[in-house]
Motif scaffolding. Sequence first.
Motif, PDB file in Angstrom:
ATOM      1  N   LEU A 112       0.845  -1.192   0.000  1.00 19.11           N
ATOM      2  CA  LEU A 112       0.000   0.000   0.000  1.00 19.11           C
ATOM      3  C   LEU A 112       0.880   1.242   0.000  1.00 19.11           C
ATOM      4  N   GLU A 113       0.336   2.330  -0.530  1.00 16.60           N
ATOM      5  CA  GLU A 113       1.030   3.614  -0.501  1.00 16.60           C
ATOM      6  C   GLU A 113       0.026   4.736  -0.683  1.00 16.60           C
ATOM      7  N   GLY A 114       0.137   5.758   0.152  1.00 18.55           N
ATOM      8  CA  GLY A 114      -0.734   6.913   0.071  1.00 18.55           C
ATOM      9  C   GLY A 114      -0.053   8.082  -0.617  1.00 18.55           C
ATOM     10  N   SER A 115      -0.872   8.994  -1.143  1.00 24.74           N
ATOM     11  CA  SER A 115      -0.379  10.238  -1.726  1.00 24.74           C
ATOM     12  C   SER A 115      -1.542  11.200  -1.838  1.00 24.74           C
ATOM     13  N   LEU A 116      -1.332  12.438  -1.386  1.00 21.50           N
ATOM     14  CA  LEU A 116      -2.406  13.432  -1.376  1.00 21.50           C
ATOM     15  C   LEU A 116      -3.613  12.863  -0.630  1.00 21.50           C
ATOM     16  N   GLN A 117      -4.762  12.769  -1.323  1.00 23.42           N
ATOM     17  CA  GLN A 117      -5.974  12.237  -0.691  1.00 23.42           C
ATOM     18  C   GLN A 117      -6.318  10.838  -1.192  1.00 23.42           C
ATOM     19  N   TYR A 118      -5.302  10.094  -1.659  1.00 21.06           N
ATOM     20  CA  TYR A 118      -5.573   8.806  -2.286  1.00 21.06           C
ATOM     21  C   TYR A 118      -4.647   7.712  -1.732  1.00 21.06           C
ATOM     22  N   ASP A 155       3.597   9.805 -10.269  1.00 16.81           N
ATOM     23  CA  ASP A 155       3.278  11.221 -10.449  1.00 16.81           C
ATOM     24  C   ASP A 155       1.830  11.450 -10.054  1.00 16.81           C
ATOM     25  N   LEU A 156       1.631  12.224  -9.006  1.00 19.52           N
ATOM     26  CA  LEU A 156       0.287  12.580  -8.578  1.00 19.52           C
ATOM     27  C   LEU A 156       0.344  13.961  -7.940  1.00 19.52           C
ATOM     28  N   THR A 157      -0.236  14.935  -8.621  1.00 14.52           N
ATOM     29  CA  THR A 157      -0.260  16.306  -8.122  1.00 14.52           C
ATOM     30  C   THR A 157      -1.679  16.842  -8.198  1.00 14.52           C
ATOM     31  N   GLU A 158      -1.933  17.864  -7.415  1.00 14.55           N
ATOM     32  CA  GLU A 158      -3.257  18.484  -7.428  1.00 14.55           C
ATOM     33  C   GLU A 158      -3.561  19.094  -8.800  1.00 14.55           C
ATOM     34  N   PHE A 165       1.132   5.535 -11.772  1.00 15.61           N
ATOM     35  CA  PHE A 165       1.658   4.659 -10.729  1.00 15.61           C
ATOM     36  C   PHE A 165       2.143   3.364 -11.342  1.00 15.61           C
ATOM     37  N   VAL A 166       2.861   2.578 -10.538  1.00  9.76           N
ATOM     38  CA  VAL A 166       3.427   1.321 -11.005  1.00  9.76           C
ATOM     39  C   VAL A 166       3.070   0.219 -10.021  1.00  9.76           C
ATOM     40  N   SER A 167       2.917  -0.988 -10.520  1.00 12.44           N
ATOM     41  CA  SER A 167       2.639  -2.155  -9.670  1.00 12.44           C
ATOM     42  C   SER A 167       3.540  -3.308 -10.081  1.00 12.44           C
ATOM     43  N   GLY A 208      10.721  11.240 -10.619  1.00 16.81           N
ATOM     44  CA  GLY A 208       9.588  10.550 -11.225  1.00 16.81           C
ATOM     45  C   GLY A 208       9.884  10.014 -12.609  1.00 16.81           C
ATOM     46  N   LYS A 209      11.151  10.044 -13.008  1.00 13.80           N
ATOM     47  CA  LYS A 209      11.520   9.597 -14.350  1.00 13.80           C
ATOM     48  C   LYS A 209      12.056   8.176 -14.371  1.00 13.80           C
ATOM     49  N   ARG A 210      12.413   7.655 -13.195  1.00 15.97           N
ATOM     50  CA  ARG A 210      12.959   6.300 -13.114  1.00 15.97           C
ATOM     51  C   ARG A 210      12.394   5.586 -11.890  1.00 15.97           C
TER      52      ARG A 210
END
Length: 426
Positions: A112-118, A155-158, A165-167, A208-210
């Motif tokens: 799991l990983e959070g970022s902003l409101q997600y 990459d996740l910005t307002e 994202f990657v899995s 965020g490029k690699r």
Amino acid sequence: MAASGSHVQVKLFTKQSQYSVPDAPFSVPDNVGPKELNSLVNSLLKESTTYISSLIEFDFLINGEFLKVPLQQRIQEKNIPAETVIEIEYIERNPAPQPEDSLIHNDWVSCLEGSLQYILSGCYDNTIHLWTTKGESLTIIPGHSAPVKCVSWIDLTEENPVGQFVSGSHDQTLLLWQWHRDTNEVDCICVCRGHAASVDCVSVDKTGKRFCSGSWDSLLKLWSTDSDSTCVIPENEERPLKKKKTDAPKIPSRVPLLTLSGHTEGVSSVSWLDDSTLCSASWDHTIKLWDMEQAQVKSSIQGSKVFLDLSFSPLNQLIVTGSADRHVRLWDHRTSEGAIVKCSFTSHRGWVSGVAWSPSNSNTFISGSYDMIVKLWDVRSPKAPLYNLTGHDDKILAVDWSVPDLLLSGGADNHLKIFQHKEFTG
């Protein structure tokens, strides 16, 4: 040794200016503890004109370590001379984290990983889940053919309506995804192929490029997130000259930019320390630091047991690890002489499967274990955790502290637990 009933001189100070008291020494009984010192500070604040009417709970530190025992015991442990004026720092106590939500999956929650409101979560039913931090399920994403073992936001910005994202999965692949927030649609834009066993961990660099992946095949692989990066047609597949309208579009495959070998068993965790340095932990009992410009190991740290997870804090440049021997350890990778283990935290009764630093406080981190408990630690309190967070009914497989006010944990009870935590960092 101080005699029973004797007094010592203490000087109270704080870096939180709103709670300052006179800095003159006080004479206190040598058997006082945190409770009595807390009453003293509150009584002094009550006499000041800036006093806030409600009772404030404080923690106390002597030489940078929390006082959890009577003052007399600390004096004896540290051989502090009786005539010394003991300087005691006090800070506002962080409140206990509060259970916020419990998000149910159909199988084990492995990452799991959070970022902003997600929040992203990976599940043993081969799916990825996308949630809001309020517990709303946004979408369930199929794509892998085996359990999902790692996820990470790229990459996740307002401002940007498209997140990436990657899995990584037990199916030996990593999938690169784009999420269109306005329509809540998710597209798989690339399959990363190259590992020969389960992909168990992934870390994205600051640009965020690699991103780098670690696998049970004992290898690390470096990949590009650039949509224009070289892609290849999947093996044993030929691109048709004409594609029928009913044909589903083939997802291009991507090959790694670089492969790093050095571990002798599975890689359990990986983290970027800076733009050119990578850190990896393995079942081979080692932590390795990699020079990514030279594509080689620049140092190796030998442990005593299997490493299951690591977390690096850019705030203090320290690494915390969880191991199969039930210990959490704090490492300073910059140390060239002497012991690089700064501290061991012993409280769990099972394998420590996950660790995560606070993103906003250089002193605090969490750990999750097969003993079904998440522990909140402060490096200034090495002998006992600040709080035990309960609620899981089976072993914990992953923890995350990417969002400052949220502690996340996932487990074999099919639940993702969210704890609300307000930190005082002053």
